[in-house]
Design a protein around this motif. Structure first.
Motif, PDB file in Angstrom:
ATOM      1  N   ASN A  30      -2.886 -18.956  31.577  1.00 35.75           N
ATOM      2  CA  ASN A  30      -1.575 -18.311  31.622  1.00 35.75           C
ATOM      3  C   ASN A  30      -0.940 -18.218  30.242  1.00 35.75           C
ATOM      4  O   ASN A  30      -0.338 -17.194  29.886  1.00 35.75           O
ATOM      5  CB  ASN A  30      -0.648 -19.065  32.577  1.00 35.75           C
ATOM      6  CG  ASN A  30      -0.767 -18.599  34.008  1.00 35.75           C
ATOM      7  OD1 ASN A  30       0.022 -17.798  34.498  1.00 35.75           O
ATOM      8  ND2 ASN A  30      -1.791 -19.091  34.697  1.00 35.75           N
ATOM      9  N   TRP A  31      -1.069 -19.283  29.471  1.00 35.45           N
ATOM     10  CA  TRP A  31      -0.503 -19.269  28.127  1.00 35.45           C
ATOM     11  C   TRP A  31      -1.187 -18.203  27.270  1.00 35.45           C
ATOM     12  O   TRP A  31      -0.526 -17.442  26.567  1.00 35.45           O
ATOM     13  CB  TRP A  31      -0.661 -20.655  27.498  1.00 35.45           C
ATOM     14  CG  TRP A  31       0.016 -20.804  26.159  1.00 35.45           C
ATOM     15  CD1 TRP A  31       0.852 -19.917  25.539  1.00 35.45           C
ATOM     16  CD2 TRP A  31      -0.085 -21.920  25.279  1.00 35.45           C
ATOM     17  NE1 TRP A  31       1.272 -20.414  24.329  1.00 35.45           N
ATOM     18  CE2 TRP A  31       0.708 -21.646  24.146  1.00 35.45           C
ATOM     19  CE3 TRP A  31      -0.780 -23.136  25.346  1.00 35.45           C
ATOM     20  CZ2 TRP A  31       0.828 -22.540  23.078  1.00 35.45           C
ATOM     21  CZ3 TRP A  31      -0.654 -24.022  24.287  1.00 35.45           C
ATOM     22  CH2 TRP A  31       0.139 -23.730  23.161  1.00 35.45           C
ATOM     23  N   ARG A  86       3.950 -26.344  22.549  1.00 35.76           N
ATOM     24  CA  ARG A  86       3.859 -26.652  23.973  1.00 35.76           C
ATOM     25  C   ARG A  86       4.681 -27.902  24.239  1.00 35.76           C
ATOM     26  O   ARG A  86       4.258 -29.020  23.962  1.00 35.76           O
ATOM     27  CB  ARG A  86       2.394 -26.860  24.374  1.00 35.76           C
ATOM     28  CG  ARG A  86       2.138 -26.753  25.883  1.00 35.76           C
ATOM     29  CD  ARG A  86       2.163 -28.097  26.541  1.00 35.76           C
ATOM     30  NE  ARG A  86       1.732 -28.049  27.935  1.00 35.76           N
ATOM     31  CZ  ARG A  86       1.709 -29.097  28.741  1.00 35.76           C
ATOM     32  NH1 ARG A  86       2.065 -30.303  28.297  1.00 35.76           N
ATOM     33  NH2 ARG A  86       1.321 -28.967  29.991  1.00 35.76           N
ATOM     34  N   VAL A 105       5.686 -22.920  27.538  1.00 37.31           N
ATOM     35  CA  VAL A 105       6.556 -24.034  27.922  1.00 37.31           C
ATOM     36  C   VAL A 105       7.513 -24.325  26.769  1.00 37.31           C
ATOM     37  O   VAL A 105       7.081 -24.548  25.642  1.00 37.31           O
ATOM     38  CB  VAL A 105       5.728 -25.298  28.242  1.00 37.31           C
ATOM     39  CG1 VAL A 105       6.647 -26.445  28.647  1.00 37.31           C
ATOM     40  CG2 VAL A 105       4.713 -25.014  29.352  1.00 37.31           C
ATOM     41  N   GLU A 151      -3.091 -23.432  33.291  1.00 38.96           N
ATOM     42  CA  GLU A 151      -2.001 -23.285  32.325  1.00 38.96           C
ATOM     43  C   GLU A 151      -2.511 -22.658  31.030  1.00 38.96           C
ATOM     44  O   GLU A 151      -1.850 -21.792  30.444  1.00 38.96           O
ATOM     45  CB  GLU A 151      -1.353 -24.634  32.010  1.00 38.96           C
ATOM     46  CG  GLU A 151      -0.164 -24.486  31.057  1.00 38.96           C
ATOM     47  CD  GLU A 151       0.348 -25.794  30.499  1.00 38.96           C
ATOM     48  OE1 GLU A 151       0.754 -25.814  29.319  1.00 38.96           O
ATOM     49  OE2 GLU A 151       0.347 -26.808  31.237  1.00 38.96           O
ATOM     50  N   THR A 167      -2.970 -28.801  27.211  1.00 36.64           N
ATOM     51  CA  THR A 167      -2.206 -28.190  28.299  1.00 36.64           C
ATOM     52  C   THR A 167      -2.349 -29.048  29.553  1.00 36.64           C
ATOM     53  O   THR A 167      -3.047 -30.059  29.552  1.00 36.64           O
ATOM     54  CB  THR A 167      -2.723 -26.766  28.603  1.00 36.64           C
ATOM     55  OG1 THR A 167      -4.066 -26.863  29.151  1.00 36.64           O
ATOM     56  CG2 THR A 167      -2.752 -25.899  27.356  1.00 36.64           C
TER      57      THR A 167
END
Length: 394
Positions: A77-78, A235, A225, A74, A69
């Protein structure tokens, strides 16, 4: 001011020479896009695979369970958003704590706006959750528990194995933000019953802008993403090959001799804490001993502002913080210190000193020497201190 004493390793670290050396060819000579088919692209693809293998070895997992990431935030959050939206048909309840990093707390706030319910567990005066409260908070709608491995401000190391076991027994997914823990404590995601784990390169003498999320095989998670098919279509985005190489080398170095690293820092940390607690009206935030990060010291000095301490320390060449680097521009007291029960006026006077590989005993002695006169100087200018003296509590 010529002397510089860096004591903010919890905020970020320097890139070690060995790490930078491995990264350099991937900026210039081996620059191919890993998704292309020619030879220099095969070199970068192999470098990514090696980086993934190194991270997997450090975590005790399979390489196919590691996803790169853009950093720890990130990855957090993912983990939260990806699990929440992938499992919303099962339930809409998430459990976390009041002392998480803002990457988790703000992700939870975002999810609350989208129909999810979040329980924020209390912690005790040293920052530990109550396992019984965790058990009681889990319902048939709970889909995820997210509790950080070690707190970035006060150094508290949570009972992760016990938390993971509770989640496993209740068939609830468990995510931990291990950004501060990597390289400081032994981590085996299988033994600790961890389903998802976040980490970041720049906390372990690797580059900034790179992190990883461990996702246990079989866990269903939505993409954060979208775009290309990179990271096994989970991702999107052309891989940051130099940073991945750097993260792989950094985590290898950080986990090869954890016990000796922790022992050295613990001795320095305890000397620092004992020295600073000689200042009147000071207190340690977080626990003593093995349940605290080896390099973390967080001290409250009553009757003054933490920001003022930092300014004067900077003048003396000492780099420190009053809490998380991610909220250093905020005038509000630390949410972590408020959660452990400190009133606003006391929580404002915090100083976090975090030690690392470059810290020496001379650094510790220097800080112990310069801090007390700074505290006294600030108190002499403080109306709160003046009121305290007028009450006769000398």
């Amino acid at each position: 001011m010529n002397k510089v004493v860096y004591m903010d390793y919890a905020a970020t670290t320097y890139v070690k020479p060995e790490v930078l050396e491995e990264m350099m060819p991937y900026f210039t000579e081996k620059f191919g896009n890993p998704s292309s088919f020619y030879s220099i692209s095969r070199d970068t693809k192999m470098a990514i695979d090696q980086g993934r293998d190194r991270v997997a070895k450090a975590l005790g997992c399979d390489s196919s369970e590691v996803y790169f990431t853009g950093g720890g935030s990130e990855a957090d959050n993912w983990a939260l958003k990806g699990i929440a939206f992938a499992h919303k048909n099962k339930g809409n309840h998430i459990i976390t704590t009041k002392i998480e990093h803002h990457a988790v707390l703000h992700a939870c706030e975002y999810l609350e706006k989208h129909g999810f319910e979040v329980t924020y567990l209390d912690v005790d005066s040293e920052g530990f959750i109550n396992l019984e409260e965790l058990k009681n908070a889990i319902t048939d709608k709970t889909i995820l528990v997210s509790i950080m491995f070690a707190n970035n401000e006060i150094g508290t190391i949570q009972p992760i194995k016990e938390i993971g076991q509770i989640c496993k027994e209740r068939k609830v997914l468990f995510h931990t933000d291990a950004v501060q823990a990597i390289g400081n404590v032994h981590i085996n995601v299988k033994e600790l019953n961890i389903d998802l784990l976040s980490l970041a390169g720049h906390k372990i003498y690797g580059p900034k802008g790179i992190g990883a999320l461990y996702i246990r095989k079989g866990v269903r998670i939505d993409n954060l993403v979208h775009g290309g098919g990179q990271e096994r279509a989970r991702r999107a985005g052309t891989e940051n090959v130099p940073a991945i190489v750097g993260l792989g080398k950094a985590i290898e170095l950080a986990t090869e001799n954890i016990d000796a690293h922790a022992e050295r820092l613990e001795k320095l940390r305890d000397k620092l804490i004992d020295g600073l607690l000689q200042v009147p009206y000071s207190r340690l935030n977080g626990p003593r001993g093995k349940n605290r990060l080896a390099g973390n010291a967080n001290i409250i000095f009553e009757f003054i502002e933490g920001e003022s301490i930092l300014l004067m320390l900077d003048f003396e060449g000492v780099c420190a913080s009053s809490g998380s680097a991610c909220t250093s521009g905020s005038l509000d007291p630390s949410h972590v210190l408020l959660a452990i029960g400190l009133p606003h006026e006391i929580a404002h006077g915090s100083l976090r000193l975090s030690l690392g590989d470059g810290t020496t005993e001379e650094d510790i002695d220097y800080v112990i020497n310069v801090v007390p006169p700074i505290i006294q100087r600030l108190r002499d200018m403080s109306p709160l201190w003046e009121d305290h003296l007028k009450k006769g509590d000398k």
